[in-house]
Design an enzyme around this catalytic site. Sequence first.
Site, PDB file in Angstrom:
ATOM      1  N   SER A 103     -37.341  -4.736   5.509  1.00 36.00           N
ATOM      2  CA  SER A 103     -36.976  -4.428   4.118  1.00 36.00           C
ATOM      3  C   SER A 103     -37.428  -3.014   3.802  1.00 36.00           C
ATOM      4  CB  SER A 103     -37.668  -5.412   3.175  1.00 36.00           C
ATOM      5  OG  SER A 103     -37.515  -5.007   1.829  1.00 36.00           O
TER       6      SER A 103
ATOM      7  N   TYR B 107     -45.618  -9.511   0.330  1.00 35.57           N
ATOM      8  CA  TYR B 107     -44.299  -9.354   0.965  1.00 35.57           C
ATOM      9  C   TYR B 107     -44.164  -7.948   1.554  1.00 35.57           C
ATOM     10  CZ  TYR B 107     -39.176  -8.967   1.243  1.00 35.57           C
ATOM     11  OH  TYR B 107     -37.884  -8.769   1.672  1.00 35.57           O
TER      12      TYR B 107
HETATM   13  N1  LIG Z   1     -32.687 -10.262  -1.052  1.00 36.68           N
HETATM   14  C1  LIG Z   1     -33.207  -9.057  -0.988  1.00 36.68           C
HETATM   15  O1  LIG Z   1     -33.255  -8.299  -1.985  1.00 36.68           O
HETATM   16  C2  LIG Z   1     -33.753  -8.531   0.317  1.00 36.68           C
HETATM   17  C3  LIG Z   1     -34.033  -7.164   0.419  1.00 36.68           C
HETATM   18  C4  LIG Z   1     -34.540  -6.665   1.609  1.00 36.68           C
HETATM   19  C5  LIG Z   1     -34.764  -7.513   2.674  1.00 36.68           C
HETATM   20  N2  LIG Z   1     -34.486  -8.839   2.545  1.00 36.68           N
HETATM   21  C6  LIG Z   1     -34.777  -9.692   3.697  1.00 36.68           C
HETATM   22  O2  LIG Z   1     -33.580 -10.277   4.147  1.00 36.68           O
HETATM   23  C7  LIG Z   1     -33.847 -11.551   4.743  1.00 36.68           C
HETATM   24  C8  LIG Z   1     -32.929 -12.605   4.153  1.00 36.68           C
HETATM   25  O3  LIG Z   1     -33.235 -12.710   2.783  1.00 36.68           O
HETATM   26  P1  LIG Z   1     -32.207 -13.310   1.708  1.00 36.68           P
HETATM   27  O4  LIG Z   1     -32.222 -12.404   0.555  1.00 36.68           O
HETATM   28  O5  LIG Z   1     -30.925 -13.655   2.372  1.00 36.68           O
HETATM   29  O6  LIG Z   1     -33.038 -14.630   1.290  1.00 36.68           O
HETATM   30  P2  LIG Z   1     -32.576 -16.109   0.976  1.00 36.68           P
HETATM   31  O7  LIG Z   1     -31.191 -16.175   0.474  1.00 36.68           O
HETATM   32  O8  LIG Z   1     -33.675 -16.674   0.133  1.00 36.68           O
HETATM   33  O9  LIG Z   1     -32.604 -16.795   2.414  1.00 36.68           O
HETATM   34  C9  LIG Z   1     -33.801 -16.970   3.105  1.00 36.68           C
HETATM   35  C10 LIG Z   1     -33.540 -17.753   4.372  1.00 36.68           C
HETATM   36  O10 LIG Z   1     -34.794 -17.903   5.073  1.00 36.68           O
HETATM   37  C11 LIG Z   1     -34.925 -19.276   5.436  1.00 36.68           C
HETATM   38  N3  LIG Z   1     -36.331 -19.670   5.452  1.00 36.68           N
HETATM   39  C12 LIG Z   1     -37.282 -19.445   4.499  1.00 36.68           C
HETATM   40  N4  LIG Z   1     -38.442 -20.032   4.844  1.00 36.68           N
HETATM   41  C13 LIG Z   1     -38.221 -20.647   6.039  1.00 36.68           C
HETATM   42  C14 LIG Z   1     -39.020 -21.449   6.899  1.00 36.68           C
HETATM   43  N5  LIG Z   1     -40.311 -21.735   6.633  1.00 36.68           N
HETATM   44  N6  LIG Z   1     -38.477 -21.924   8.037  1.00 36.68           N
HETATM   45  C15 LIG Z   1     -37.177 -21.651   8.335  1.00 36.68           C
HETATM   46  N7  LIG Z   1     -36.361 -20.906   7.575  1.00 36.68           N
HETATM   47  C16 LIG Z   1     -36.880 -20.418   6.427  1.00 36.68           C
HETATM   48  C17 LIG Z   1     -34.161 -20.050   4.368  1.00 36.68           C
HETATM   49  O11 LIG Z   1     -33.706 -21.273   4.931  1.00 36.68           O
HETATM   50  P3  LIG Z   1     -34.214 -22.742   4.523  1.00 36.68           P
HETATM   51  O12 LIG Z   1     -34.722 -22.678   3.115  1.00 36.68           O
HETATM   52  O13 LIG Z   1     -33.000 -23.590   4.696  1.00 36.68           O
HETATM   53  O14 LIG Z   1     -35.264 -23.040   5.527  1.00 36.68           O
HETATM   54  C18 LIG Z   1     -32.970 -19.140   4.106  1.00 36.68           C
HETATM   55  O15 LIG Z   1     -31.933 -19.395   5.004  1.00 36.68           O
HETATM   56  C19 LIG Z   1     -35.340 -11.814   4.494  1.00 36.68           C
HETATM   57  O16 LIG Z   1     -36.102 -11.482   5.622  1.00 36.68           O
HETATM   58  C20 LIG Z   1     -35.672 -10.872   3.353  1.00 36.68           C
HETATM   59  O17 LIG Z   1     -37.027 -10.514   3.333  1.00 36.68           O
HETATM   60  C21 LIG Z   1     -33.981  -9.366   1.398  1.00 36.68           C
END
Ligand SMILES: NC(=O)c1ccc[n+]([C@@H]2O[C@H](COP(=O)([O-])OP(=O)(O)OC[C@H]3O[C@@H](n4cnc5c(N)ncnc54)[C@H](OP(=O)(O)O)[C@@H]3O)[C@@H](O)[C@H]2O)c1
Length: 252
Positions: free
Chosen positions: A132, A145
């Site tokens: 990120s 985070y």
């Molecule tokens: N959204 C943003 O603004 C943003 C910005 C920069 C980087 N990112 C990064 O991008 C990535 C994806 O984020 P997103 O925004 O798509 O988030 P999201 O929609 O909340 O999805 C998170 C995913 O992680 C899985 N997960 C969480 N805890 C878990 C666990 N204990 N075991 C297995 N799976 C787990 C969830 O699956 P289950 O709940 O089904 O397990 C879900 O599929 C992350 O690494 C995040 O830090 C996001």
Amino acid sequence: MIMSENANIIITGATSGLGREMALQLAARGERVLACGRRIERLTELEATAGIKGQTLNLSSTADIDSFCAPFKTLSGVILNAGVTYADRFDAGDDETDTALIQTNVIANMQLIRALLPALKAGQGRILIVASLAGLTPVPYQSVYAGSKAFMINFGLSLREELKHDGVQVSVFAPGGIKTEMTDIPAMKALEKDLAPVADVARAAIKTYDKMPALYVPGKQNKLISLAGKLLPRHIIAAQAERIYRKARDGA
Ligand SMILES: NC(=O)c1ccc[n+]([C@@H]2O[C@H](COP(=O)([O-])OP(=O)(O)OC[C@H]3O[C@@H](n4cnc5c(N)ncnc54)[C@H](OP(=O)(O)O)[C@@H]3O)[C@@H](O)[C@H]2O)c1
């Protein structure tokens, strides 16, 4: 649920947001993807609607990670995308939540890489780490985070140099804010207009997976922030970010 040998690219956190979108886009171009996450109903839906194979994987469980990784003999890629955050003051949090965050965002990724390395070496494969922008610049009110993502960036860039001798490529993808479940929280409401559409970010992530640069930050605004992070002292960026996020929280 699935024959692991049939998958070429594993994607963690594919039950929602960026991971789900990457799974859909990669599958649409014919890649054999294995989508992972805890929510089995989401995996079932991906299989039913897009023919994407799924396997439940709980990254909080070392035993689950071990048994998940064991069957793989050869792999062309793993996209370490799963992640969690919470947006609040550090002193409003608790050790249990912080430990779970570090397990999911950091330790599970290390465990997955170590366990999958023989298969990745056999397949001359790729590791894409979804970090990120928060790992490149400090983020008050998401301090744990931001720390976890900074770890993954330094870890990934170090590992990249070690593994190049084994034919395994490592790349780090560092997006800014994306409109997903992660940002669908009151503290982010005021910043919603700045969030990138998930399909665009997934396209950039897949391009990164294809080209494997050391580190890629998608989006003009994010590139500028990342540049500012290199030119300005970090405490100045942190103070500016604190103002932005405090205002957003207060307005929530
Ligand atoms: N959204 C943003 O603004 C943003 C910005 C920069 C980087 N990112 C990064 O991008 C990535 C994806 O984020 P997103 O925004 O798509 O988030 P999201 O929609 O909340 O999805 C998170 C995913 O992680 C899985 N997960 C969480 N805890 C878990 C666990 N204990 N075991 C297995 N799976 C787990 C969830 O699956 P289950 O709940 O089904 O397990 C879900 O599929 C992350 O690494 C995040 O830090 C996001």
